[in-house]
Each structure stands twice: as C-alpha cells, then as structure tokens.
Enzyme design. Structure first.
Site, PDB file in Angstrom:
ATOM      1  N   CYS A   2      36.679  44.575 -34.109  1.00 15.86           N
ATOM      2  CA  CYS A   2      36.848  45.919 -33.543  1.00 15.86           C
ATOM      3  C   CYS A   2      38.326  46.291 -33.393  1.00 15.86           C
ATOM      4  O   CYS A   2      39.166  45.435 -33.132  1.00 15.86           O
ATOM      5  CB  CYS A   2      36.207  45.992 -32.171  1.00 15.86           C
ATOM      6  SG  CYS A   2      34.478  45.552 -32.169  1.00 15.86           S
ATOM      7  N   ARG A  27      40.559  44.369 -40.674  1.00 20.62           N
ATOM      8  CA  ARG A  27      39.961  43.392 -39.766  1.00 20.62           C
ATOM      9  C   ARG A  27      38.449  43.278 -39.950  1.00 20.62           C
ATOM     10  O   ARG A  27      37.836  42.346 -39.452  1.00 20.62           O
ATOM     11  CB  ARG A  27      40.181  43.817 -38.315  1.00 20.62           C
ATOM     12  CG  ARG A  27      41.611  43.799 -37.883  1.00 20.62           C
ATOM     13  CD  ARG A  27      41.743  44.604 -36.623  1.00 20.62           C
ATOM     14  NE  ARG A  27      42.875  44.167 -35.872  1.00 20.62           N
ATOM     15  CZ  ARG A  27      42.858  43.814 -34.594  1.00 20.62           C
ATOM     16  NH1 ARG A  27      41.757  43.866 -33.904  1.00 20.62           N
ATOM     17  NH2 ARG A  27      43.934  43.418 -33.987  1.00 20.62           N
ATOM     18  N   TRP A  74      32.707  46.324 -34.966  1.00 18.28           N
ATOM     19  CA  TRP A  74      32.045  45.232 -35.671  1.00 18.28           C
ATOM     20  C   TRP A  74      30.880  44.834 -34.774  1.00 18.28           C
ATOM     21  O   TRP A  74      31.078  44.338 -33.667  1.00 18.28           O
ATOM     22  CB  TRP A  74      33.030  44.075 -35.859  1.00 18.28           C
ATOM     23  CG  TRP A  74      32.513  42.950 -36.701  1.00 18.28           C
ATOM     24  CD1 TRP A  74      32.424  42.906 -38.067  1.00 18.28           C
ATOM     25  CD2 TRP A  74      32.036  41.686 -36.240  1.00 18.28           C
ATOM     26  NE1 TRP A  74      31.911  41.700 -38.465  1.00 18.28           N
ATOM     27  CE2 TRP A  74      31.665  40.939 -37.381  1.00 18.28           C
ATOM     28  CE3 TRP A  74      31.869  41.113 -34.977  1.00 18.28           C
ATOM     29  CZ2 TRP A  74      31.146  39.639 -37.293  1.00 18.28           C
ATOM     30  CZ3 TRP A  74      31.356  39.829 -34.887  1.00 18.28           C
ATOM     31  CH2 TRP A  74      31.008  39.102 -36.037  1.00 18.28           C
ATOM     32  N   ASN A 108      36.572  46.820 -27.079  1.00 19.42           N
ATOM     33  CA  ASN A 108      36.522  45.603 -27.908  1.00 19.42           C
ATOM     34  C   ASN A 108      36.118  44.465 -26.983  1.00 19.42           C
ATOM     35  O   ASN A 108      36.597  44.398 -25.854  1.00 19.42           O
ATOM     36  CB  ASN A 108      37.902  45.250 -28.471  1.00 19.42           C
ATOM     37  CG  ASN A 108      38.358  46.230 -29.519  1.00 19.42           C
ATOM     38  OD1 ASN A 108      37.616  47.132 -29.903  1.00 19.42           O
ATOM     39  ND2 ASN A 108      39.595  46.047 -29.963  1.00 19.42           N
ATOM     40  N   GLY A 109      35.317  43.532 -27.489  1.00 20.93           N
ATOM     41  CA  GLY A 109      34.957  42.373 -26.680  1.00 20.93           C
ATOM     42  C   GLY A 109      33.469  42.373 -26.380  1.00 20.93           C
ATOM     43  O   GLY A 109      32.689  43.094 -27.004  1.00 20.93           O
ATOM     44  N   GLU A 492      37.230  23.450 -47.470  1.00 23.72           N
ATOM     45  CA  GLU A 492      37.834  24.780 -47.560  1.00 23.72           C
ATOM     46  C   GLU A 492      37.390  25.491 -48.842  1.00 23.72           C
ATOM     47  O   GLU A 492      37.111  26.693 -48.830  1.00 23.72           O
ATOM     48  CB  GLU A 492      39.367  24.642 -47.490  1.00 23.72           C
ATOM     49  CG  GLU A 492      40.168  25.892 -47.769  1.00 23.72           C
ATOM     50  CD  GLU A 492      39.913  27.058 -46.807  1.00 23.72           C
ATOM     51  OE1 GLU A 492      39.140  26.913 -45.842  1.00 23.72           O
ATOM     52  OE2 GLU A 492      40.474  28.141 -47.051  1.00 23.72           O
ATOM     53  N   LYS A 496      35.403  29.040 -48.904  1.00 25.09           N
ATOM     54  CA  LYS A 496      35.893  30.206 -49.657  1.00 25.09           C
ATOM     55  C   LYS A 496      34.788  30.745 -50.551  1.00 25.09           C
ATOM     56  O   LYS A 496      34.546  31.943 -50.609  1.00 25.09           O
ATOM     57  CB  LYS A 496      37.101  29.840 -50.540  1.00 25.09           C
ATOM     58  CG  LYS A 496      38.419  29.634 -49.851  1.00 25.09           C
ATOM     59  CD  LYS A 496      39.107  30.874 -49.339  1.00 25.09           C
ATOM     60  CE  LYS A 496      38.750  31.147 -47.919  1.00 25.09           C
ATOM     61  NZ  LYS A 496      39.515  30.555 -46.871  1.00 25.09           N
ATOM     62  N   GLU A 499      31.885  32.444 -48.462  1.00 22.78           N
ATOM     63  CA  GLU A 499      32.158  33.675 -47.711  1.00 22.78           C
ATOM     64  C   GLU A 499      32.401  34.894 -48.598  1.00 22.78           C
ATOM     65  O   GLU A 499      32.101  36.005 -48.176  1.00 22.78           O
ATOM     66  CB  GLU A 499      33.271  33.492 -46.683  1.00 22.78           C
ATOM     67  CG  GLU A 499      34.648  33.296 -47.224  1.00 22.78           C
ATOM     68  CD  GLU A 499      35.687  33.088 -46.118  1.00 22.78           C
ATOM     69  OE1 GLU A 499      35.541  33.640 -45.029  1.00 22.78           O
ATOM     70  OE2 GLU A 499      36.657  32.352 -46.374  1.00 22.78           O
ATOM     71  N   HIS A 515      24.133   8.965 -49.552  1.00 24.50           N
ATOM     72  CA  HIS A 515      23.445   8.897 -48.250  1.00 24.50           C
ATOM     73  C   HIS A 515      22.598  10.138 -48.001  1.00 24.50           C
ATOM     74  O   HIS A 515      22.188  10.382 -46.874  1.00 24.50           O
ATOM     75  CB  HIS A 515      24.461   8.689 -47.128  1.00 24.50           C
ATOM     76  CG  HIS A 515      25.213   7.404 -47.251  1.00 24.50           C
ATOM     77  ND1 HIS A 515      24.624   6.172 -47.081  1.00 24.50           N
ATOM     78  CD2 HIS A 515      26.500   7.153 -47.596  1.00 24.50           C
ATOM     79  CE1 HIS A 515      25.513   5.219 -47.291  1.00 24.50           C
ATOM     80  NE2 HIS A 515      26.671   5.793 -47.608  1.00 24.50           N
ATOM     81  N   LYS A 614      38.211  40.040 -39.942  1.00 19.02           N
ATOM     82  CA  LYS A 614      39.453  39.299 -40.152  1.00 19.02           C
ATOM     83  C   LYS A 614      39.923  38.612 -38.869  1.00 19.02           C
ATOM     84  O   LYS A 614      40.269  37.447 -38.872  1.00 19.02           O
ATOM     85  CB  LYS A 614      40.535  40.257 -40.666  1.00 19.02           C
ATOM     86  CG  LYS A 614      41.866  39.595 -40.950  1.00 19.02           C
ATOM     87  CD  LYS A 614      41.767  38.678 -42.144  1.00 19.02           C
ATOM     88  CE  LYS A 614      43.024  37.886 -42.413  1.00 19.02           C
ATOM     89  NZ  LYS A 614      42.755  36.731 -43.275  1.00 19.02           N
TER      90      LYS A 614
HETATM   91  C1  F6R Z   1      38.006  32.012 -43.574  1.00 24.52           C
HETATM   92  C2  F6R Z   1      38.762  32.521 -42.442  1.00 24.52           C
HETATM   93  C3  F6R Z   1      38.286  32.166 -41.086  1.00 24.52           C
HETATM   94  C4  F6R Z   1      39.484  32.004 -40.119  1.00 24.52           C
HETATM   95  C5  F6R Z   1      38.974  31.792 -38.682  1.00 24.52           C
HETATM   96  C6  F6R Z   1      40.109  31.534 -37.713  1.00 24.52           C
HETATM   97  O1  F6R Z   1      38.568  32.411 -44.784  1.00 24.52           O
HETATM   98  O2  F6R Z   1      39.709  33.244 -42.596  1.00 24.52           O
HETATM   99  O3  F6R Z   1      37.495  31.027 -41.094  1.00 24.52           O
HETATM  100  O4  F6R Z   1      40.247  30.929 -40.543  1.00 24.52           O
HETATM  101  O5  F6R Z   1      38.251  32.910 -38.267  1.00 24.52           O
HETATM  102  O6  F6R Z   1      41.005  32.610 -37.710  1.00 24.52           O
HETATM  103  P1  F6R Z   1      42.500  32.439 -37.204  1.00 24.52           P
HETATM  104  O7  F6R Z   1      43.188  31.506 -38.139  1.00 24.52           O
HETATM  105  O8  F6R Z   1      43.072  33.823 -37.223  1.00 24.52           O
HETATM  106  O9  F6R Z   1      42.420  31.878 -35.810  1.00 24.52           O
END
Ligand code: F6R
Length: 619
Positions: A2, A27, A74, A108-109, A492, A496, A499, A515, A614
C-alpha cells in the site's frame, strides 16, 4: 505494498497525488483511489485498474482541490474491489457514506482488533460498506469528531491494535490533513505554504526535498504554511509536541528509464556490475568501521551472529552463514524473521543481530529486530539498500548497499549487493577475531574488485539461457539443486522462477535427493543444477547421476573447468570462471536470467507478478 500520498495546498493537488501514486506503483497494488475536499464536501474516485485509469477518471469527473489524500491498496482484508478501495468515508451513524461523507481516510497496515471495533461501531449505528479493517478507523474518528480533526484522531488512535500509517481529512476543516504512524512508514514533506505526507519520500520527488521521517507514534497536523507533530505521553495520557529533524532528501523519482530493456527486472539484472562496483566504492581496506562508528568495540564483544531476514534477503543471509563460519569462524544462525519473532529462543547478549533488507521497511524483519532487542540483544547491524529506512534508523550499525532503486518486484541487484556487504562483514569479523592475514585481505579485496567484470562475463551467457527458457516455459514444475554455499543459490533460483513465471519450483541440497524428492524425477522434470568447481563437485556429480539414471533432464550451470559435457538428457551452460568463495555471486546471475526469460516466454507481468508487493510493510 500500500502507498499513501496526502497534501494541503492552495493549488490543485490532484496531479501531485496522482504522480505520487505513480511513483509508488512499483510496490505492487490491486486498487487505487483519491479523495479531495471540493465544493464544501468530499469527492473521490476509485479504481481496481491502474493509476493511469484513476487519473483519467478523476479528470473526467472534474476532481480538483487543494486538500486531498490518495492511496494504492494491496488487499489484505476484503477482495480487491472498488468498494474496498481507499479512501474510505464516514458520515455518522446511519448515514449513507456513499452519498455523503464527513471523514475521508487512507490506511496502510493491519488493524488486528477490527472485528471488536466493527461490532462496537455497528451497535452505535455506523453502516459498513466494505470488508476492510480500514473502514473502522474512519468511523472511529467520526465518532470522536466534535469540530477538531486532530483531537478526534488523537482520541481514536489509542483504540487501535496493530500497525498503521493513516492520513485523514474532514469535510468541516477544508485546509487540514492529519496523519499518524505506528508500525508503517510515513514521511512529512514540507513545502512553501503547503505540506505533504507520503509513505515514501520517493512519492514527493519533484514536489519537495524537505523531508521529516516520522517516528513510531507520531501524529502530524498539516495545514497551509504550518505543521505540528505530537506524541502520546503514556504517563499523562496527553499528546505533547515533539521536534523532528527536517532533512534534505534528493529522492529518486522511481521513474527510471527502461533504456534498451523490456522490463525493470532485466535492466536490474544487467545493472549488477555497476551496483556491485558502487557498493564497493568507498572500500579501500577491510575494517569494522566500514559498518559505522563503534563497530570495532561491538565486533570484539560478540561471540555469535544471528541473521534475520525474509525471502531473497533470507537467502543472502543463508549464503553468508557459510562465509561467517568458515572464514570468520563465528557461530551463525539464520532465521526467517516472521518465524523468529514468535518462537521461544535462547537469547545471547553477545550476539551480533544482523538484519538484511532491500527496502529497510519489511514489517516482519523490523518486528524480529525489535524482538531480539527486547530479549537483551542490543548489538544490531543492518545490510540495507535504503539509507533513510526504518531498519537503518533502528540499528546501531549499518552497511548501505548501493544497488540504486530496485523497481522490479523480484529482487536481483539487491541480492548480489547484499552478498557483497555480507562478505565485507565476514572479512571485518574475521579481522577482529584474528582470522584474516594481510595477504588474505589483499586477495579477497582483489577478487571483490574484479567481481563487476566477472558478473559482466556471466551476463554474456544470456542468449544460451534464452534457448533453455523456451523449454522451461512449457513446464509446470522444476527442481533446483546446489550443495554447500550454493544451496541457498539454488533456493534463490527456485524462488525467482516461481514468483515471476508461476512455475512450481523447489530447491534441495543435492545430497537430499535420495531422501525423498527423487520420487518426482521423470523425463518431464527439469532439474537445474548449480555446479561450481569446488570441493563438493565430485559429490554433486554422483547426485546428477542419480537424476540421469531415472530419465530426468539436467540443466547444469557448470564452471569452465569442471569437465561436465552436454549429452542426451544433460544440458550444460559453461560459466566463464570459477570464483572461489565468491562464486555464489556469479552463479545466481544465470538463474535470474532463466527465471526472467521463462516468465517472458509465458507472458506474465514480470515486474509486477500477481499477488506480490515490492515493499512488504504488513505482517
Ligand atoms: C523476492 C523478494 C522478496 C524480498 C522480501 C524481503 O524476489 O524480493 O522475497 O526479498 O520480501 O524484502 P526486503 O529485502 O525489502 O526486506
């Protein structure tokens, strides 16, 4: 997640509010809205489409005024629908708020006690038109309103449990916006005879560079040409004035040009050589003071490291654990922030608590940090990409990565620069603990400085990765394998891929295959393998044989000198060089490219993947 923008001015602020929302778009959001004080009443436009559509709607409806608030939502409580979009209105018990309104509010929140408050307000005759937790705040403020908006907000806030940033205005006070924060970020923008509020200074870029970072519990009263910040004194139960520093912030507009790239994610993957070089810019040698004044004393005192982070940042922490234990010889644990904050753990005051965050505003990580501190662990350090963020303000020490603004939701350059920061931390702790000779320091620094060139060489593999991605785009599942330092890199890579391409992907340490996960291996299952030429290579090759014997398709990123050759069922892309302990920083790059190009081939919204935001500022 948000976003909030609000303004009090004598000029028409609707273009500023809309532009602010556009800057916060990256975001992630699923609806948006704007409300203003116009013709003696409240007017609003809301949309479940993009901010550009909201702008067209507001223009068509002739919405313009000097006082207003705007929001990108959001969804948490209630589906993404126009009636749940902010701003929310309240107009007294029994009133038809859709037709009229007295209080307008954005939030927000998450309000945790919204059920209880909703029942109470309904009993008083308030009519609810949304499923949001936010609407209760509007009604609660309305209930306390008797001619002074600030007073009503100050009375309502202590009833709220949870996290919030809010901005509110009232039909009866045309030149006033009141805003407050508790757990969600909010800044005040000070202008000439006008004032602004936003969830991020970036939203106000080009409007004002005079920024006050509001602190937890701050309530700000914005009027034309003046503002007043107050805090509740819990001993007296009264609000008193607090002074906050006004900082000059040259916020990035967020509207970075895409240049030759199709998406921000692709641009950010290709910016990694520069981002890494910038992150290393001020490093002339290894010293604890790279992390701030007083770091030497703290590093001397600590006997363990506790890393707290979420998502991709958690994986950079998981990689760093291998470095910290093997190079600095310091026991390290890595915890998912949202889990750590709620579990019983054994606190050790001699622990260095390290948070890792791109945004520096992640609610779970901030809460985990506060939980660690509440347990007596006061040696805190953050690796963060936003120097002005809550995380940096909350921690005693910091290393600011210089990745630049990351717009794509999927983190890429933030991850590799975090790894650089964490490697520097490893070396500084190793030095303080007597495990870093001058020769080692010189060798590691040389390797770090060569990294931008090495990453550039890996980026040149893009055409080969594109060829693979066309096959991956037809799959619904994928496995990722790595060992040791490269297991978090496999994790990771899988994150990627899932997502942004929505392909189900899981990562395992290759030794775990037999296993359980081996049962999933068929000719339909691509198995991506991270194969650096390290001490575990022969073990990894055995694990690869286990896959091949079951007809699995291996896609291997192998270091140049591994002698792994392509053949039926075994596809190899050769990495330019083996990079020793820093190899994870190189090996993650082709995995980012694989996820990116697979997502493009599937036609997903790469920079704004479904359901994701984001900056995750709610729990
Ligand atoms: C995945 C991604 C998220 C962030 C996570 C933490 O590509 O970007 O998994 O890494 O939400 O966010 P930050 O690093 O901003 O605390």
């Amino acid at each position: 997640m948000c976003g909030i923008v609000g303004a009090v001015s004598q000029r028409n602020i609707v273009p500023i509010l809309i532009e602010g929302l556009k800057r916060l778009e990256y975001r992630g959001y699923d609806s948006c809205g704007v409300a203003v004080h116009q013709d003696g009443g409240l007017r609003r436009a809301r949309s479940t489409s993009r901010v550009a559509e909201l702008q067209a709607q507001a223009e068509q409806d002739g919405i313009q005024a000097g006082t207003g608030i705007a929001h990108t939502r959001w969804a948490t409580h209630g589906a993404p629908a126009v009636h749940n979009a902010h701003p929310h209105f309240s107009a007294g018990p029994g009133a038809d708020v859709a037709a009229t309104g007295r209080i307008a509010l954005v939030h927000n929140g998450i309000i945790e006690n919204h059920d209880e408050l909703r029942a109470e307000l309904k009993a008083r005759g308030y009519v609810f038109v949304s499923q949001t937790d936010t609407e209760v705040i509007a009604h609660l403020i309305d209930q306390h309103y008797s001619g002074d908006l600030l007073d009503a907000v100050q009375q309502a806030l202590p009833r709220l449990k949870g996290a919030y940033a809010v901005a509110v205005f009232c039909r009866d006070e045309p030149h006033r916006v009141v805003a407050a924060r508790e757990g969600s970020p909010l800044v005040l923008g000070v202008g000439q005879e006008e004032n602004f509020v936003a969830s991020d200074a970036m939203a106000l870029a080009g409007v004002t560079d005079q920024i006050v970072y509001l602190e937890e519990g701050d309530v700000v009263d914005l009027q034309l040409g003046r503002y007043w910040i107050s805090q509740l004194d819990t001993r007296t139960g009264r609000y008193g004035t607090v002074q906050r520093e006004v900082k000059t912030v040259h916020a990035h507009s967020g509207a970075a040009e895409l240049g030759p790239y199709r998406h921000y994610m692709q641009k950010e993957i290709f910016e990694q050589p520069v981002a890494i070089a910038n992150t290393l810019d001020a490093v002339t040698g290894i010293s604890p003071e790279l992390f701030g004044d007083g770091a030497w004393r703290i590093f001397k005192e600590v006997d363990s490291v506790l890393i707290l982070a979420c998502g991709t940042s958690y994986y950079s922490g998981s990689t760093a654990k291998y470095w910290l234990e093997s190079i600095a010889k310091i026991p390290t644990s890595v915890e998912i922030a949202s889990e750590y904050r709620y579990r019983d753990s054994v606190p050790n005051p001699r622990t260095l608590v390290v948070t890792i965050s791109q945004s520096g505003e992640t609610a779970d990580t901030i809460a985990a940090l506060k939980h660690a501190r509440a347990q007596g662990m006061n040696h805190t350090l953050t690796i963060c990409n936003v120097a002005t963020s809550a995380m940096v303000r909350e921690c005693a020490l910091a290393y600011i990565t210089r990745a630049g603004a990351e717009i794509g939701v999927a983190s890429t350059k933030a991850f590799t620069t975090q790894l650089v920061g964490l490697f520097l931390l490893t070396l500084a702790l190793a030095q303080t603990r007597g495990h870093l000779s001058e020769a080692d320091e010189a060798r590691h620094l040389k390797d770090l400085r060569h990294l931008p060139v090495a990453v550039q060489a890996v980026l040149a593999l893009e055409p080969q990765v594109i060829a693979w991605s066309e096959e991956f785009a037809r799959k619904e599942n994928a496995l990722f394998l790595g060992r040791g330092l490269h297991y978090p890199i496999a994790l990771e890579g899988a994150l990627k891929l899932k997502e942004i391409s929505y392909i189900h992907a899981e990562a395992y340490p290759a030794g775990e295959l037999k296993h359980g996960p081996l049962a999933l291996v068929t000719a339909e299952m691509p198995v991506v393998t991270v194969a650096p030429n390290d001490a575990l290579l022969e073990k990894l090759k055995s694990n690869m044989q286990e896959v091949r014997a079951r007809g699995g398709q291996l896609y291997v990123f192998a270091d140049g000198d591994t002698a792994i050759e392509s053949e039926t069922g075994l596809h190899v892309i050769r990495m330019p060089e083996h990079y020793g302990v820093l190899s994870p920083i190189l090996h993650v790059v082709p995995l980012q490219l694989l996820a990116y190009h697979t997502a493009c081939a599937r036609g997903t919204d790469v920079d704004k993947p479904r359901n994701l935001a984001k900056s995750v500022t709610v729990e």
